[in-house]
Design a protein around this motif. Structure first.
Motif, PDB file in Angstrom:
ATOM      1  N   ALA A 214      -4.737  10.024  -9.476  1.00  8.74           N
ATOM      2  CA  ALA A 214      -6.076   9.773  -8.934  1.00  8.74           C
ATOM      3  C   ALA A 214      -6.041   8.708  -7.860  1.00  8.74           C
ATOM      4  N   ILE A 215      -6.628   9.036  -6.725  1.00  6.36           N
ATOM      5  CA  ILE A 215      -6.741   8.016  -5.693  1.00  6.36           C
ATOM      6  C   ILE A 215      -8.090   7.318  -5.797  1.00  6.36           C
ATOM      7  N   ARG A 216      -8.988   7.891  -6.626  1.00  7.14           N
ATOM      8  CA  ARG A 216     -10.294   7.253  -6.780  1.00  7.14           C
ATOM      9  C   ARG A 216     -10.333   6.498  -8.101  1.00  7.14           C
ATOM     10  N   ILE A 217     -11.065   5.378  -8.094  1.00  7.51           N
ATOM     11  CA  ILE A 217     -11.245   4.687  -9.357  1.00  7.51           C
ATOM     12  C   ILE A 217     -12.743   4.548  -9.592  1.00  7.51           C
ATOM     13  N   PHE A 218     -13.119   4.576 -10.859  1.00  7.48           N
ATOM     14  CA  PHE A 218     -14.538   4.733 -11.144  1.00  7.48           C
ATOM     15  C   PHE A 218     -15.184   3.521 -11.793  1.00  7.48           C
ATOM     16  N   GLY A 219     -14.549   2.387 -11.693  1.00  6.90           N
ATOM     17  CA  GLY A 219     -15.208   1.189 -12.185  1.00  6.90           C
ATOM     18  C   GLY A 219     -16.261   0.748 -11.180  1.00  6.90           C
ATOM     19  N   ASP A 220     -17.054  -0.241 -11.586  1.00  7.42           N
ATOM     20  CA  ASP A 220     -18.059  -0.760 -10.651  1.00  7.42           C
ATOM     21  C   ASP A 220     -17.456  -1.786  -9.707  1.00  7.42           C
ATOM     22  N   VAL A 221     -16.451  -2.500 -10.211  1.00  7.91           N
ATOM     23  CA  VAL A 221     -15.842  -3.525  -9.367  1.00  7.91           C
ATOM     24  C   VAL A 221     -14.340  -3.560  -9.672  1.00  7.91           C
ATOM     25  N   SER A 222     -13.557  -3.643  -8.618  1.00  6.43           N
ATOM     26  CA  SER A 222     -12.104  -3.603  -8.801  1.00  6.43           C
ATOM     27  C   SER A 222     -11.431  -4.673  -7.968  1.00  6.43           C
ATOM     28  N   GLY A 223     -10.398  -5.241  -8.554  1.00  4.35           N
ATOM     29  CA  GLY A 223      -9.545  -6.166  -7.815  1.00  4.35           C
ATOM     30  C   GLY A 223      -8.256  -5.439  -7.480  1.00  4.35           C
ATOM     31  N   ILE A 224      -7.832  -5.524  -6.238  1.00  2.00           N
ATOM     32  CA  ILE A 224      -6.668  -4.754  -5.797  1.00  2.00           C
ATOM     33  C   ILE A 224      -5.625  -5.691  -5.196  1.00  2.00           C
ATOM     34  N   MET A 225      -4.391  -5.446  -5.563  1.00  2.00           N
ATOM     35  CA  MET A 225      -3.301  -6.235  -5.003  1.00  2.00           C
ATOM     36  C   MET A 225      -2.259  -5.286  -4.418  1.00  2.00           C
ATOM     37  N   GLY A 226      -1.962  -5.457  -3.162  1.00  2.00           N
ATOM     38  CA  GLY A 226      -0.906  -4.661  -2.546  1.00  2.00           C
ATOM     39  C   GLY A 226       0.439  -5.300  -2.867  1.00  2.00           C
ATOM     40  N   LEU A 227       1.430  -4.491  -3.252  1.00  2.71           N
ATOM     41  CA  LEU A 227       2.746  -5.020  -3.606  1.00  2.71           C
ATOM     42  C   LEU A 227       3.735  -4.645  -2.505  1.00  2.71           C
ATOM     43  N   SER A 228       4.614  -5.571  -2.190  1.00  3.23           N
ATOM     44  CA  SER A 228       5.630  -5.269  -1.174  1.00  3.23           C
ATOM     45  C   SER A 228       6.942  -5.932  -1.615  1.00  3.23           C
ATOM     46  N   GLY A 229       7.936  -5.951  -0.770  1.00  3.57           N
ATOM     47  CA  GLY A 229       9.220  -6.548  -1.147  1.00  3.57           C
ATOM     48  C   GLY A 229      10.193  -5.480  -1.603  1.00  3.57           C
ATOM     49  N   ASN A 230      10.948  -5.764  -2.678  1.00  4.50           N
ATOM     50  CA  ASN A 230      11.918  -4.780  -3.186  1.00  4.50           C
ATOM     51  C   ASN A 230      11.220  -3.520  -3.678  1.00  4.50           C
ATOM     52  N   ALA A 231      10.034  -3.707  -4.195  1.00  2.00           N
ATOM     53  CA  ALA A 231       9.270  -2.559  -4.682  1.00  2.00           C
ATOM     54  C   ALA A 231       7.927  -2.536  -3.968  1.00  2.00           C
ATOM     55  N   ASP A 232       7.488  -1.341  -3.659  1.00  3.08           N
ATOM     56  CA  ASP A 232       6.171  -1.179  -3.029  1.00  3.08           C
ATOM     57  C   ASP A 232       5.177  -0.738  -4.097  1.00  3.08           C
ATOM     58  N   GLY A 233       3.915  -0.887  -3.807  1.00  2.00           N
ATOM     59  CA  GLY A 233       2.936  -0.330  -4.730  1.00  2.00           C
ATOM     60  C   GLY A 233       1.580  -0.993  -4.643  1.00  2.00           C
ATOM     61  N   THR A 234       0.774  -0.691  -5.622  1.00  2.00           N
ATOM     62  CA  THR A 234      -0.578  -1.248  -5.695  1.00  2.00           C
ATOM     63  C   THR A 234      -0.908  -1.518  -7.148  1.00  2.00           C
ATOM     64  N   LEU A 235      -1.661  -2.563  -7.337  1.00  2.00           N
ATOM     65  CA  LEU A 235      -2.112  -2.923  -8.674  1.00  2.00           C
ATOM     66  C   LEU A 235      -3.624  -3.032  -8.591  1.00  2.00           C
ATOM     67  N   VAL A 236      -4.327  -2.347  -9.481  1.00  2.00           N
ATOM     68  CA  VAL A 236      -5.791  -2.378  -9.409  1.00  2.00           C
ATOM     69  C   VAL A 236      -6.349  -2.641 -10.801  1.00  2.00           C
ATOM     70  N   VAL A 237      -7.189  -3.639 -10.916  1.00  2.00           N
ATOM     71  CA  VAL A 237      -7.894  -3.823 -12.189  1.00  2.00           C
ATOM     72  C   VAL A 237      -9.338  -3.416 -11.942  1.00  2.00           C
TER      73      VAL A 237
END
Lengths: 600, 283
Positions: B157-180
């Motif tokens: 899923a590229i969509r998230i259905f919470g009302d409010v989300s905190g997002i952190m982009g990850l870079s370095g040795n590993a790429d990615g995203t973290l979303v609460v």
């Protein structure tokens, strides 16, 4: 989501409401009206409200109770609240200010003065702009007792010369760290900054990057948040950002404002002559960054030729979308002994996933037959046949097949997972490959396809995407999805229609003639022509044009497109791509011999 | 037998569903109401109403009722004219299908969603466990909130259905995203407790600060545990987004683990999408 900023006018006297509403409309302010606090709360939850003008007594509650309620709500407390009360209520001003009212206006009052006062309140509350000449939401009738459409008076038009309001969606992307980008829509723009509707929630003073698609590429500019409105947490926020003067910003500003004007002009034109065909989209035209369907829209070339294979080239895109949705539904699921870890892409006959074999504990590529093909018995057979073909082709340069099965009507096979890049990636990344390395790949591919042809198999879809080099440097030919056995029965394939990828397909295949390995030789020549020159042998505006060029147009010698290529190599490729099969190399061995000679 | 809940379904749609689902699922039908309980259902099928806004609200309420569980919401309609499915997808629909779509496609898509989710791989547990441990620990120490890790599923899923989300982009040795991602009520409660304030005093800016601090702490503390491992990442600035259905640019060929945490009757989700840098794989 379409957020407009309204003035919410609340008064129990309907006639009075109508009069005030009209004055505000005449001044260019979009207005919502109601007579009760309860309905006002509904309107607040579904619309962006920039100012509340309220009487002291409403039909259900008093205006003071309403204000008290709003001040307890963190999402609504910052909306400026103005009392507009009859003269006999003027004694309550102290109470109103104590509760947090922004202003206390008494009527009767000259309409002009009232409007000026409202303008002052809006500008002093940080809302410097004249209201955007916004039309109410399309479905506003569902929320509002009295929907109001703003006609644009002269005064408003004058303001528009200072501030340009997009009349249609203008999408940009915004980010805090220039890594993670979220969509935004420009609501208003002037030389000082932009008002953006976006889900990105910021803080005042925060640094925000804005990425704008310009014709020559994307431009990133810095900005600072100066204003935030969030009236309902279920909707996006409005963020006003200030942008410092710079060359980039001027360019972006000119582009956006020009873009908006052009877009409007285009719309008018369209309305005037609806039958007129729209201009074809140029390759370098800015693409809107927000895509709902990422897999299909990511690669422009892919969308031009609806499908890499031409089995179904007249299919509507929705069919392809359904296929992708089917593959997406399998992500995170388990098929037999295999876990579908992530979706890699849609191939010829189906979707490919990165998978995990839970029994043998190893990575695999899972290939799932497309829904469309799986509902046709002959295609299911072809899928199984592909698995059988590959299992018969035990060769270090062909991906090995492990298993074939069906789970919940989903037919799939598991095969060797290749970590690496395709020749298409290499073309994209470095335009063309270093000649000696390219020759090595060329030779290995010829040897592999020689092995394939000796098993009487015709691949039928040789192209840069189907030749991979794994992370150990080993070349692999993949995707035998439309391979056939050259057993003399291939005449019947005429009814299948065209099979192959338009940029690399052979003239004999286009014409539906019986195929043999010389068709693959043509496609292989076209593939390496692309690799060595950085351009496909024939290009065109649409598929038909490319196919016609394959049939009729003389090939521009490879050496003309890349002068560093030797004449011999250029000649080899030219011979491979002869229009008539009898003028091509008649076997891979002949090409291998020439390449060996060239390399020695 | 998989339990499927049909909501507001006309007899025509019921017939179509019977044909599509056959004996694979057990259909139950109910009209929509505000207190729908979706526990125990593997899928919800809602027939689209005439009014877009009403259907959108119903989907939102169903998404709330899912409480972040992986229950696909399939919206089904009989319209022949083109319309945009975007508002419904943003509200929380997993699929928008037409009874006029090819039945083979609908059947396979529904089938796909009904196939049980996979368990995490051992290598996935290796990077998920620190996130789980740190999320619980941070909420316990920073907000004195007891959190229970409930479940994990994998989604694209590229969509998230919470009302409010905190997002952190990850870079370095590993790429990615973290979303609460939280629903508003829980976000307010967590932020209020983190900041030692009354919930009623928590405004949008405080929510922004609280949620961005929370995702910052989760990623910061987990990052330390990955030093020397392929999953070691660098963090950037957290972003906070509001509104349901916002799209997240997760990495394309990487699975997204959705970790569900329970706080009393509320839940929140942590989306973890992380990939050590490597080459592409065959298509």
């Amino acid at each position: 989501m379409d957020i407009k900023s309204y003035i919410l006018l609340i008064n129990r006297e309907k006639k009075f409401l109508a009069t005030i509403r009209q004055s505000l409309l005449d001044a260019g302010y979009p207005v919502l009206t109601t007579t009760t606090m309860s309905h006002a709360l509904n309107l607040l939850s579904t619309n962006s409200i920039r100012l509340i003008i309220c009487d002291s007594a409403l039909e259900d509650f008093s205006g003071y109770e309403f204000l008290r309620f709003l001040k307890k709500n963190p999402l609504l407390e910052k909306i400026p609240f103005v009392f507009y009360v009859p003269v006999h209520d003027q004694g309550s001003a102290g109470k109103a200010f104590e509760l947090g009212a922004t202003d206390f206006i008494v009527y009767p009052l000259d309409g002009k003065i009232f409007i000026e006062r409202i303008g002052e309140i809006l500008s002093s509350s940080g809302d410097h702009d004249r209201p955007s000449p916004a039309l109410p939401k399309e479905n506003i009738e569902e929320h509002s007792a009295e929907p109001v459409s703003t006609s644009l008076p002269e005064k408003k038009a004058r303001r528009e010369s200072e501030r340009i309001t997009p009349k249609s969606d203008t999408h940009i992307e915004i980010s805090r760290d220039a890594i993670l980008w979220v969509p935004g829509q420009i609501m208003n723009i002037n030389m000082q900054g932009i008002l953006i509707e976006t889900p990105l929630l910021g803080r005042l003073g925060m640094l925000i990057y804005i990425r704008v698609p310009l014709p020559h590429g994307k431009c990133v500019i810095e900005s600072q948040v100066k204003h935030i409105t969030i009236s309902n947490h279920q909707l996006s926020a409005d963020i006003g950002v200030e942008i410092e003067d710079s060359l980039e910003w001027t360019e972006v500003y000119n582009y956006i404002t020009g873009y908006i004007k052009t877009e409007d002009k285009g719309k008018d034109k369209k309305a005037a002559s609806p039958e007129k065909k729209s201009e074809p989209k140029k390759v370098n035209e800015p693409q809107m960054p927000i895509n709902t369907n990422t897999v299909m829209l990511m690669d422009f070339n892919k969308t031009r030729f609806a499908d890499p294979l031409l089995h179904n080239f007249n299919d509507p895109q929705s069919d392809k979308a359904l296929e992708i949705r089917f593959y997406q539904s399998l992500v995170g699921k388990q098929l037999g002994n295999y876990k579908a870890v992530s979706f890699i892409g849609a191939g010829t006959m189906g979707g490919v996933f990165k998978g995990w074999d839970i029994v043998l504990e190893r990575n695999v590529a899972l290939k799932v037959i497309s829904y469309k093909l799986s509902s046709i018995a002959s295609f299911r057979e072809m899928f199984v046949k592909e698995a059988r073909f590959i299992s018969r082709l035990s060769h270090p340069n062909i991906a090995e097949i492990y298993y074939i099965d069906q789970t919940d009507d989903v037919l799939y096979f598991a095969m060797e997972l290749i970590n690496g890049n395709t020749l298409a990636d290499m073309i994209k990344e470095s335009n063309n490959l270093n000649t000696s390395k390219g020759l090595e790949c060329f030779l290995t591919t010829c040897r592999t396809l020689d092995f394939v042809s000796r098993k009487n198999i015709i691949h039928r879809d040789i192209k840069p995407e189907n030749i991979m080099i794994d992370d150990k440097g080993i070349l692999k030919v993949v995707d035998f999805g439309v391979a056939i056995v050259n057993d003399g029965k291939s005449k019947k394939r005429k009814s299948e229609g065209l099979v192959g990828s338009p940029l690399y397909v052979s003239p004999d295949c286009i014409m539906g003639q019986p195929l043999d390995s010389r068709s693959d030789i043509y496609s292989l020549g076209a593939t390496f022509y692309h690799l060595f020159s950085g351009f496909p042998p024939f290009e065109g505006e649409d598929m038909e044009e490319v196919l016609l060029k394959h049939l009729n147009e003389d090939l521009v010698p490879l050496r003309k497109k890349n002068p560093t290529i030797s004449v011999n190599l250029s000649d080899i490729i030219e011979k491979m791509m002869a229009k008539k099969p009898e003028n091509r190399y008649q076997s891979y061995q002949a090409i291998i011999d020439d390449l060996d000679y060239l390399m020695s | 037998m998989k339990k499927i809940l049909g909501i507001n379904c006309s007899s025509k749609v019921e017939k179509v569903l019977a044909d599509l689902i056959g004996e694979k699922g057990q259909m139950e039908y109910e009209p929509f109401h505000d207190r729908m309980v979706l526990e125990g259902y593997q899928m919800v099928v809602l027939e689209m109403g005439r009014k877009e806004e009403q259907t959108v609200q119903q989907i939102r309420k169903l998404r709330y009722a899912c409480n972040f569980q992986n229950i696909p919401i399939v919206l089904i309609h009989g319209r022949k004219k083109y319309f945009s499915s975007q508002p419904y997808m943003i509200a929380g629909a997993t699929e928008v299908l037409s009874i006029h779509d090819p039945s083979a496609a609908c059947r396979q898509i529904i089938n796909g969603h009904l196939i049980p989710s996979r368990e995490p791989l051992a290598e996935e547990f290796e990077y998920l466990e620190p996130f789980i441990k740190n999320t619980c620990h941070i909420l316990q120490t920073m907000a004195s909130i007891d959190v229970k890790f409930k479940e994990v599923y994998f989604s694209n899923a590229i969509r998230i259905f919470g009302d409010v989300s905190g997002i952190m982009g990850l870079s370095g040795n590993a790429d990615g995203t973290l979303v609460v991602t939280f629903f508003w009520d829980l976000a307010k409660m967590v932020v209020a407790k983190m900041m030692g304030m009354e919930e009623e005093n928590v405004d949008a800016e405080l929510i922004h600060d609280g949620v961005s601090e929370f995702i910052n702490m989760i990623s910061g503390s987990t990052k330390r545990e990955f030093v020397g491992k392929p999953y070691h990442f660098e963090i950037s600035l957290p972003s906070v987004v509001v509104g349901p259905g916002h799209q997240i640019g997760h990495l394309q060929d990487t699975s997204v683990a959705v970790l569900i945490f329970q706080v009393g009757v509320h839940c929140f989700a942590l989306h973890v999408c992380i990939k050590p840098k490597e080459h592409r794989v065959n298509t």
